[in-house]
Design a protein around this motif. Structure first.
Motif, PDB file in Angstrom:
ATOM      1  N   THR A   1       0.809  -1.221   0.000  1.00 56.11           N
ATOM      2  CA  THR A   1       0.000   0.000   0.000  1.00 56.11           C
ATOM      3  C   THR A   1       0.839   1.268   0.000  1.00 56.11           C
ATOM      4  N   ARG A   2       2.131   1.148   0.199  1.00 57.57           N
ATOM      5  CA  ARG A   2       2.981   2.347   0.178  1.00 57.57           C
ATOM      6  C   ARG A   2       3.033   2.911  -1.236  1.00 57.57           C
ATOM      7  N   LYS A   3       2.844   4.210  -1.356  1.00 57.38           N
ATOM      8  CA  LYS A   3       2.826   4.813  -2.683  1.00 57.38           C
ATOM      9  C   LYS A   3       3.427   6.210  -2.725  1.00 57.38           C
ATOM     10  N   ALA A   4       4.145   6.592  -1.677  1.00 57.02           N
ATOM     11  CA  ALA A   4       4.687   7.947  -1.631  1.00 57.02           C
ATOM     12  C   ALA A   4       6.172   8.008  -1.979  1.00 57.02           C
ATOM     13  N   GLN A   5       6.931   6.960  -1.673  1.00 58.67           N
ATOM     14  CA  GLN A   5       8.375   6.993  -1.873  1.00 58.67           C
ATOM     15  C   GLN A   5       8.844   5.762  -2.637  1.00 58.67           C
ATOM     16  N   LEU A   6       9.764   5.987  -3.545  1.00 59.49           N
ATOM     17  CA  LEU A   6      10.279   4.914  -4.388  1.00 59.49           C
ATOM     18  C   LEU A   6      10.876   3.780  -3.568  1.00 59.49           C
ATOM     19  N   ALA A   7      11.812   4.092  -2.686  1.00 56.73           N
ATOM     20  CA  ALA A   7      12.499   3.047  -1.927  1.00 56.73           C
ATOM     21  C   ALA A   7      11.538   2.294  -1.018  1.00 56.73           C
ATOM     22  N   ASN A   8      10.616   3.015  -0.375  1.00 60.39           N
ATOM     23  CA  ASN A   8       9.670   2.369   0.540  1.00 60.39           C
ATOM     24  C   ASN A   8       8.789   1.358  -0.172  1.00 60.39           C
ATOM     25  N   CYS A   9       8.394   1.690  -1.390  1.00 61.32           N
ATOM     26  CA  CYS A   9       7.522   0.792  -2.148  1.00 61.32           C
ATOM     27  C   CYS A   9       8.310  -0.380  -2.722  1.00 61.32           C
ATOM     28  N   VAL A  10       9.375  -0.079  -3.439  1.00 61.22           N
ATOM     29  CA  VAL A  10      10.137  -1.120  -4.134  1.00 61.22           C
ATOM     30  C   VAL A  10      10.845  -2.051  -3.151  1.00 61.22           C
ATOM     31  N   GLN A  11      11.396  -1.492  -2.074  1.00 55.74           N
ATOM     32  CA  GLN A  11      12.093  -2.319  -1.095  1.00 55.74           C
ATOM     33  C   GLN A  11      11.126  -2.887  -0.053  1.00 55.74           C
ATOM     34  N   GLY A  12       9.845  -2.596  -0.209  1.00 54.98           N
ATOM     35  CA  GLY A  12       8.841  -3.135   0.696  1.00 54.98           C
ATOM     36  C   GLY A  12       8.456  -4.542   0.312  1.00 54.98           C
ATOM     37  N   LEU A  13       7.163  -4.803   0.170  1.00 58.05           N
ATOM     38  CA  LEU A  13       6.722  -6.165  -0.113  1.00 58.05           C
ATOM     39  C   LEU A  13       7.185  -6.691  -1.465  1.00 58.05           C
ATOM     40  N   PRO A  14       7.166  -5.885  -2.546  1.00 53.72           N
ATOM     41  CA  PRO A  14       7.738  -6.410  -3.795  1.00 53.72           C
ATOM     42  C   PRO A  14       9.209  -6.799  -3.629  1.00 53.72           C
ATOM     43  N   GLY A  15       9.935  -6.019  -2.841  1.00 52.87           N
ATOM     44  CA  GLY A  15      11.339  -6.330  -2.601  1.00 52.87           C
ATOM     45  C   GLY A  15      11.546  -7.617  -1.839  1.00 52.87           C
ATOM     46  N   ARG A  16      10.562  -7.987  -0.998  1.00 55.86           N
ATOM     47  CA  ARG A  16      10.689  -9.236  -0.237  1.00 55.86           C
ATOM     48  C   ARG A  16      10.546 -10.452  -1.157  1.00 55.86           C
ATOM     49  N   ALA A  17       9.998 -10.230  -2.359  1.00 61.26           N
ATOM     50  CA  ALA A  17       9.853 -11.334  -3.319  1.00 61.26           C
ATOM     51  C   ALA A  17      11.083 -11.483  -4.205  1.00 61.26           C
ATOM     52  N   CYS A  18      11.999 -10.515  -4.152  1.00 61.30           N
ATOM     53  CA  CYS A  18      13.191 -10.566  -4.997  1.00 61.30           C
ATOM     54  C   CYS A  18      14.172 -11.617  -4.484  1.00 61.30           C
ATOM     55  N   GLY A  19      14.928 -12.190  -5.399  1.00 60.86           N
ATOM     56  CA  GLY A  19      15.955 -13.137  -4.983  1.00 60.86           C
ATOM     57  C   GLY A  19      16.213 -14.219  -6.007  1.00 60.86           C
ATOM     58  N   TYR A  20      16.991 -15.215  -5.596  1.00 59.22           N
ATOM     59  CA  TYR A  20      17.350 -16.335  -6.471  1.00 59.22           C
ATOM     60  C   TYR A  20      16.404 -17.503  -6.205  1.00 59.22           C
ATOM     61  N   HIS A  21      15.298 -17.487  -6.868  1.00 54.50           N
ATOM     62  CA  HIS A  21      14.315 -18.563  -6.748  1.00 54.50           C
ATOM     63  C   HIS A  21      13.573 -18.686  -8.074  1.00 54.50           C
ATOM     64  N   LYS A  22      12.769 -19.728  -8.218  1.00 55.74           N
ATOM     65  CA  LYS A  22      12.106 -19.995  -9.495  1.00 55.74           C
ATOM     66  C   LYS A  22      10.620 -19.645  -9.490  1.00 55.74           C
ATOM     67  N   ASN A  23      10.151 -19.028  -8.421  1.00 56.52           N
ATOM     68  CA  ASN A  23       8.739 -18.671  -8.325  1.00 56.52           C
ATOM     69  C   ASN A  23       8.436 -17.471  -9.222  1.00 56.52           C
ATOM     70  N   ARG A  24       7.647 -17.717 -10.263  1.00 53.50           N
ATOM     71  CA  ARG A  24       7.251 -16.622 -11.171  1.00 53.50           C
ATOM     72  C   ARG A  24       5.734 -16.513 -11.237  1.00 53.50           C
ATOM     73  N   GLU A  25       5.082 -17.021 -10.194  1.00 53.64           N
ATOM     74  CA  GLU A  25       3.623 -17.024 -10.166  1.00 53.64           C
ATOM     75  C   GLU A  25       3.095 -16.162  -9.020  1.00 53.64           C
ATOM     76  N   ILE A  26       3.766 -15.047  -8.769  1.00 52.64           N
ATOM     77  CA  ILE A  26       3.394 -14.165  -7.672  1.00 52.64           C
ATOM     78  C   ILE A  26       2.484 -13.049  -8.190  1.00 52.64           C
ATOM     79  N   LEU A  27       1.368 -12.865  -7.524  1.00 48.40           N
ATOM     80  CA  LEU A  27       0.445 -11.785  -7.846  1.00 48.40           C
ATOM     81  C   LEU A  27       0.862 -10.576  -7.018  1.00 48.40           C
ATOM     82  N   ILE A  28       1.266  -9.500  -7.674  1.00 48.41           N
ATOM     83  CA  ILE A  28       1.810  -8.332  -6.977  1.00 48.41           C
ATOM     84  C   ILE A  28       0.926  -7.118  -7.232  1.00 48.41           C
ATOM     85  N   TYR A  29       0.383  -6.585  -6.154  1.00 52.28           N
ATOM     86  CA  TYR A  29      -0.363  -5.325  -6.229  1.00 52.28           C
ATOM     87  C   TYR A  29       0.498  -4.234  -5.596  1.00 52.28           C
ATOM     88  N   ALA A  30       0.768  -3.187  -6.379  1.00 50.66           N
ATOM     89  CA  ALA A  30       1.576  -2.072  -5.893  1.00 50.66           C
ATOM     90  C   ALA A  30       1.341  -0.880  -6.809  1.00 50.66           C
TER      91      ALA A  30
END
Length: 209
Positions: A176-205
């Protein structure tokens, strides 16, 4: 610091460097971009795969029609998506304890097979578990108890909170963060980043951010 003394900074995120370049008038700054492994899953990949769905500026998790709560279409779609899997986790950010507690109550009225809703936050007195306790419970609940977990976070789970192998079980995030770039990108979408094979994530941002 002596102006002739070189300073080397290393970071996994570009925000500090971009700020330094745009704000610096006197210092000479050279940026060396690293090369990511092809298996890395980041924000760029999320956008290329059209995994990020725009969350409107006016978005609310729920609204009341009299005394009847109406859950947002985004949460309803996310729950429906989670239900298609045997196990998994969905994460929703709330801005206040009151909002989080009410949302947890309203979600209990939805039909979510073999599910559990957990509220975590920095203040344990306002949530079911602290951030660290809540995250440490997830592997057992998902892999041993075969649960579908809806994790509601109160101003938590930003950079530094690693879901580790649970990223493979991540089904949706609602940031739900929508005011700052770092807060949004490094928030919940950022928690999905990494070395894994999951490409079936539904992301609302906020897609613009």
């Amino acid at each position: 610091i002596s102006p002739s003394l070189p300073l080397i900074c290393v970071s996994a995120t570009p925000f500090d460097f971009l700020d330094a370049i745009s704000d610096s008038d006197e210092m000479k700054i050279n940026v060396i971009h690293g090369i990511r492994h092809e298996n890395y899953f980041g924000i760029s990949e999320m956008l290329k795969l059209n995994l990020v769905r725009d969350l409107p500026e006016s978005y609310k998790h729920f609204e009341l029609n009299g005394d009847v709560p109406i859950i947002s279409p985004e949460i309803q779609k996310s729950i429906f998506y989670l239900n298609q899997f045997q196990t998994g986790i969905g994460i929703i950010r709330c801005s206040t304890t009151n909002e989080a507690s009410r949302l947890k109550e309203y979600l209990s009225g939805l039909q979510i097979e073999n599910s559990e809703t957990i509220l975590i936050g920095c203040k344990k007195t306002e949530s079911d578990y602290s951030i660290q306790e809540g995250l440490s419970l997830l592997p057992r609940k998902i892999r041993i108890e075969k649960k579908k977990i809806i994790l509601i976070v109160i101003h938590a789970l930003s950079a530094g909170k690693d879901l580790k192998n649970i990223k493979n079980e991540l089904r949706f995030v609602i940031e739900t963060r929508k005011a700052q770039l770092a807060n949004c990108v490094q928030g919940l979408p950022g928690r999905a980043c990494g070395y894994h094979k999951n490409r079936e994530i539904l992301i609302y941002a906020n897609q613009t951010i």
